[in-house]
Write a protein that holds these residues in place. Structure first.
Motif, PDB file in Angstrom:
ATOM      1  N   LEU A 331      -7.895 -10.552  -1.981  1.00  0.00           N
ATOM      2  CA  LEU A 331      -7.432  -9.565  -2.960  1.00  0.00           C
ATOM      3  C   LEU A 331      -8.580  -9.026  -3.801  1.00  0.00           C
ATOM      4  N   GLU A 391       0.676  -6.223   4.342  1.00  0.00           N
ATOM      5  CA  GLU A 391       1.344  -6.292   3.040  1.00  0.00           C
ATOM      6  C   GLU A 391       0.514  -5.696   1.894  1.00  0.00           C
ATOM      7  N   ASN A 392      -0.814  -5.765   1.990  1.00  0.00           N
ATOM      8  CA  ASN A 392      -1.633  -5.451   0.821  1.00  0.00           C
ATOM      9  C   ASN A 392      -2.597  -4.275   0.999  1.00  0.00           C
TER      10      ASN A 392
END
Length: 833
Positions: A331, A391-392
């Motif tokens: 992230l 997803e990100n």
């Protein structure tokens, strides 16, 4: 415990109750809900009276259900007994008839009785015996399955009776728990029992398909058992991994800088009871997965083409907690995705040795044929990274792509991310290849296995993202091609590979392979390179259908735009009879050569087994409309067809241009007016007289222009198309000149005939550098020359024979095979004999 206090209170009241340890778990929970305090035990209390009435009603319902089941059992038994009585009666009748048959003195009556016994009664008896056997077999199978499934349900759902506790109680953090081994053994026994049930079901499906309701009932009960076993087995395995210290801690200082040091592998460090416990838990999961796969394969009657089953639940459980720690760093690197792929690759490679040494023997002990620990490990890590990107990363890029201001930036980021994915896939696949290539049965499985391990699978699951990616690739490829077209050298060809026109005896090859052989400009090589890069990026897509959709949306459309570029380049040449500049024909040759070279490469690509597989998938999925394409075995059929049409059309344009120009320059050419009158003192030897003559001036100018143009075309056009071009030009000139003679009333004297022969030999010399006998490509002119050079007697005989019925054979005898009888008659009548 509250339930113990209730039991003691009831014991003081001298009630007969079972001990707490003998109660089922459901019974204990039920009593806890109704008797929360000792006061609730009093008979006058509300919970006690409510419980009494509820239990009374429940017992009444159970008695009713038992009575109903007893009635059904009696009916089924009577039905089976009635069939037995019927069979017994049939046997008695058969025995009586056989006795009568043996004692009958009459032969006719005996024969009739024999027919009745053999034709009717024996058949009825066989049918009855078959029905009895079928019912008996069904009952035996049902009872066997009921016993196995019932014992399995008791072992799974009623294991709370045992003093050792629930078999699915979570494992303690200390590995010294005595019941852990017993739990694993019970799980293995339950899996073995389900396998035994599966064996019976498989045999029944093969022999007794009409018993599908029985099988459905058993499958439903077994699925219910598996729904309990699997999550509990996974939970125990996770707890065991946590107790072993998995996942290992990542070194934060190293990770933040984008580097990963050698990570300690807890699986390598375990020993003794810990290693034994992990091995048992691993084998339980492997056996459970093998059982689940076996049942799914049996239930699915028609299996589509799927990727090879290289995922293992036990290894997925290793990756799952590791992914949670890696995601923390992922992230933070959203703007630096190269660090994400570097970390995932280094972690995967760092644990490869431990996975091979520790897990592969466990897989072999579990008898999982066709499974590899390395393949499963790499596949799980790829799946983990794919999930993170899904997803990100890509959802945000897809949303930003819809904004016009962000489109260029998103395209750059998206394509950069795809390049990183392609490179990552190749490195991950190399890890699998280096370990498993010696054990794979054939190259086809090897390619399919490697292709199945790919992060690009996210585009197979999301067709909308695949379309966005294809649009970006097409725009990027077109942008690169436009940059190439701006270069002045885009349409240049190496001069070193051009053929010298003056070398007439050179042996010319027509097997074209390289760009230089095709004399194609550099822009053609650039277009193929851009298309090849698109194809290479799509080859790691796991599914064939996704590759078909991507290549169709990018490469096919790219070549459609490229063919328009070639067409526009030809149209800008302004090829016309008024334009005597050779640059127009040169530009047309450049487009033709480029189209020919690209067409050959597309055909070469289509012959590859990967594109052949894509063509079959494309046909089966009905992506193309019915009737589209002329070659079912060629993937780029439409693109090849379009390029071929461009080549043919512009070759015809060049041929028509040459013929029109020749016609315009020979407009004033007239045999009767240009030839001088016949000299009476002329030598009777026509050949010697012909050699003294020169070609007509008007004809010489046209031949000179034609020769120069053919010279330019030979230098700039590829050999294959030039061969078709000069032969078509020769054919056109043959029809034009012979047609002009037949259309006019020209009178051929001896000197006019010699002049015509001289002019035609000059025409043949123009095509001499291309073949040894150019006159063979002018059949009509050659026949006219034969007629004009015939003797007077032969001409008279042929003139008489041309009006007869056998004129064709007579003309063939004199060597005139390409002219009709009327044409021969006209030439002979215009001769001044």
């Amino acid at each position: 415990m509250r339930i113990e206090r209730v039991m003691e209170e009831w014991h003081h009241q001298k009630l007969i109750l079972p001990k707490v340890g003998k109660l089922w778990r459901q019974q204990s929970e039920y009593l806890d809900q109704h008797f929360k305090t000792p006061n609730d035990v009093s008979p006058s209390s509300t919970p006690c009276s409510c419980l009494l009435s509820e239990l009374t009603k429940h017992c009444s319902d159970l008695d009713t259900c038992l009575l109903h089941l007893r009635t059904i059992l009696i009916e089924r038994a009577l039905s089976w007994i009635s069939r037995s009585f019927h069979a017994k009666a049939s046997l008695a009748n058969l025995n009586l008839n056989l006795t009568l048959y043996a004692s009958s003195p009459d032969g006719t009556a005996s024969q009739r009785m024999q027919q009745r016994i053999l034709g009717e009664e024996l058949q009825q008896l066989v049918l009855q015996l078959q029905r009895i056997h079928s019912v008996r077999q069904y009952l035996e199978t049902a009872l066997c399955l009921e016993a196995l499934v019932g014992d399995l349900e008791d072992a799974v759902f009623c294991s709370g009776n045992h003093c050792t506790g629930n078999m699915f109680t979570k494992l303690s953090t200390t590995l010294t728990s005595q019941d852990f081994g017993q739990k694993q053994e019970r799980l293995l026994r339950a899996i073995k029992a389900i396998n035994d049930i599966e064996e019976i079901i498989v045999n029944v499906e093969k022999s007794q398909q009409q018993w599908h309701q029985l099988l459905q009932s058993v499958d439903h009960r077994v699925d219910k058992i598996l729904s309990v076993i699997r999550p509990e087995a996974l939970a125990e395995h996770r707890a065991l991994l946590a107790s072993l210290g998995w996942p290992p801690k990542l070194l934060t200082s190293k990770v933040e800088s984008g580097a990963v040091a050698e990570l300690p592998n807890p699986l390598v460090l375990i020993h003794g009871d810990e290693k034994k416990s992990y091995a048992q838990s691993f084998q339980v999961l492997c056996a459970l997965q093998q059982l689940q796969t076996r049942r799914e394969v049996r239930k699915i009657t028609t299996l589509d083409q799927k990727e090879y089953g290289i995922r293992l639940w036990a290894i997925d459980e290793l990756v799952s907690p590791l992914a949670e720690r890696m995601e923390y760093h992922f992230l933070k690197w959203a703007e630096q995705p190269e660090f994400i792929f570097a970390l995932a690759y280094r972690v995967t490679r760092g644990f490869m040795v431990g996975v091979t040494d520790i897990l592969q023997p466990l897989i072999d002990a579990a008898r999982l044929l066709g499974y590899s620990a390395n393949e499963a490990w790499v596949s799980a890590m790829v799946h983990m990274l794919s999930g993170f990107l899904t997803e990100n990363v890509f959802p945000a890029l897809a949303e930003r792509y819809k904004e016009k201001d962000m489109k260029l930036e998103v395209i750059s980021l998206w394509l950069h991310l795809v390049d990183l994915i392609v490179g990552f896939d190749k490195r991950m696949q190399s890890l699998v290849r280096s370990e498993t290539c010696l054990f794979l049965p054939d190259a086809q499985r090897y390619d399919g296995l490697s292709r199945g391990i790919s992060v690009l699978k996210i585009f197979c699951d999301r067709p909308d993202w695949l379309k966005i990616w294809a649009k970006m690739e097409l725009k990027d490829g077109w942008k690169k091609l436009k940059a190439v077209l701006k270069d002045a050298k885009a349409w240049q060809v190496d001069d070193t590979h051009r053929i010298d026109f003056n070398v007439s005896k050179a042996c010319e090859t027509f097997l074209l392979s390289s760009r230089e052989d095709h004399k194609a400009p550099l822009v053609a090589e650039s277009a193929l390179k851009i298309a090849q890069e698109m194809i290479d990026r799509s080859q790691t897509l796991p599914t064939v259908l996704a590759r078909v959709q991507f290549v169709t949306s990018t490469v096919a459309r790219f070549f459609w735009h490229f063919s328009n570029v070639l067409l526009l380049h030809c149209k800008n040449a302004e090829l016309s009879a008024e334009n005597s500049d050779d640059s127009a024909s040169v530009r047309a040759c450049e487009s033709i050569n480029a189209a020919r070279y690209v067409e050959s490469k597309l055909q070469e690509w289509s012959d590859d087994v990967r594109f052949f597989e894509m063509k079959i998938t494309e046909k089966d999925s009905n992506i193309l409309e019915k009737g589209k394409g002329f070659d079912d075995g060629c993937f780029f059929v439409e693109e090849i067809k379009r390029l071929s049409e461009l080549e043919t059309n512009w070759l015809m344009e060049i041929i028509a241009f040459l013929l029109r120009q020749f016609e315009n320059q020979t407009w004033g050419y007239n045999h009767n007016e240009d030839y001088i009158d016949e000299d009476q003192n002329m030598s009777p030897n026509r050949d010697s007289a012909a050699t003294e003559l020169a070609a007509s001036n008007a004809f010489i100018e046209a031949l000179h222009t034609l020769r120069n143009q053919l010279y330019v075309l030979k230098i700039n056009l590829n050999p294959k198309d030039f061969l078709d071009l000069w032969r078509s030009v020769a054919e056109g000139l043959d029809h034009f000149i012979s047609g002009s003679i037949f259309a006019s009333d020209a009178q051929f004297s001896r000197k006019q005939t010699n002049q015509f022969g001289t002019d035609m030999r000059a025409l043949f010399l123009v095509f001499q550098p291309f073949c040894a006998r150019p006159e063979a490509f002018f059949p009509c002119i050659r026949d006219i020359l034969k007629l004009l050079t015939m003797s007077k007697e032969g001409a008279k005989q042929l003139l008489v024979a041309s009006s007869s019925k056998k004129s064709e054979k007579r003309m063939q005898f004199y060597g005139s095979c390409h002219l009709s009888s009327d044409q021969v008659n006209k030439v002979l009548r215009n001769m001044k004999l």
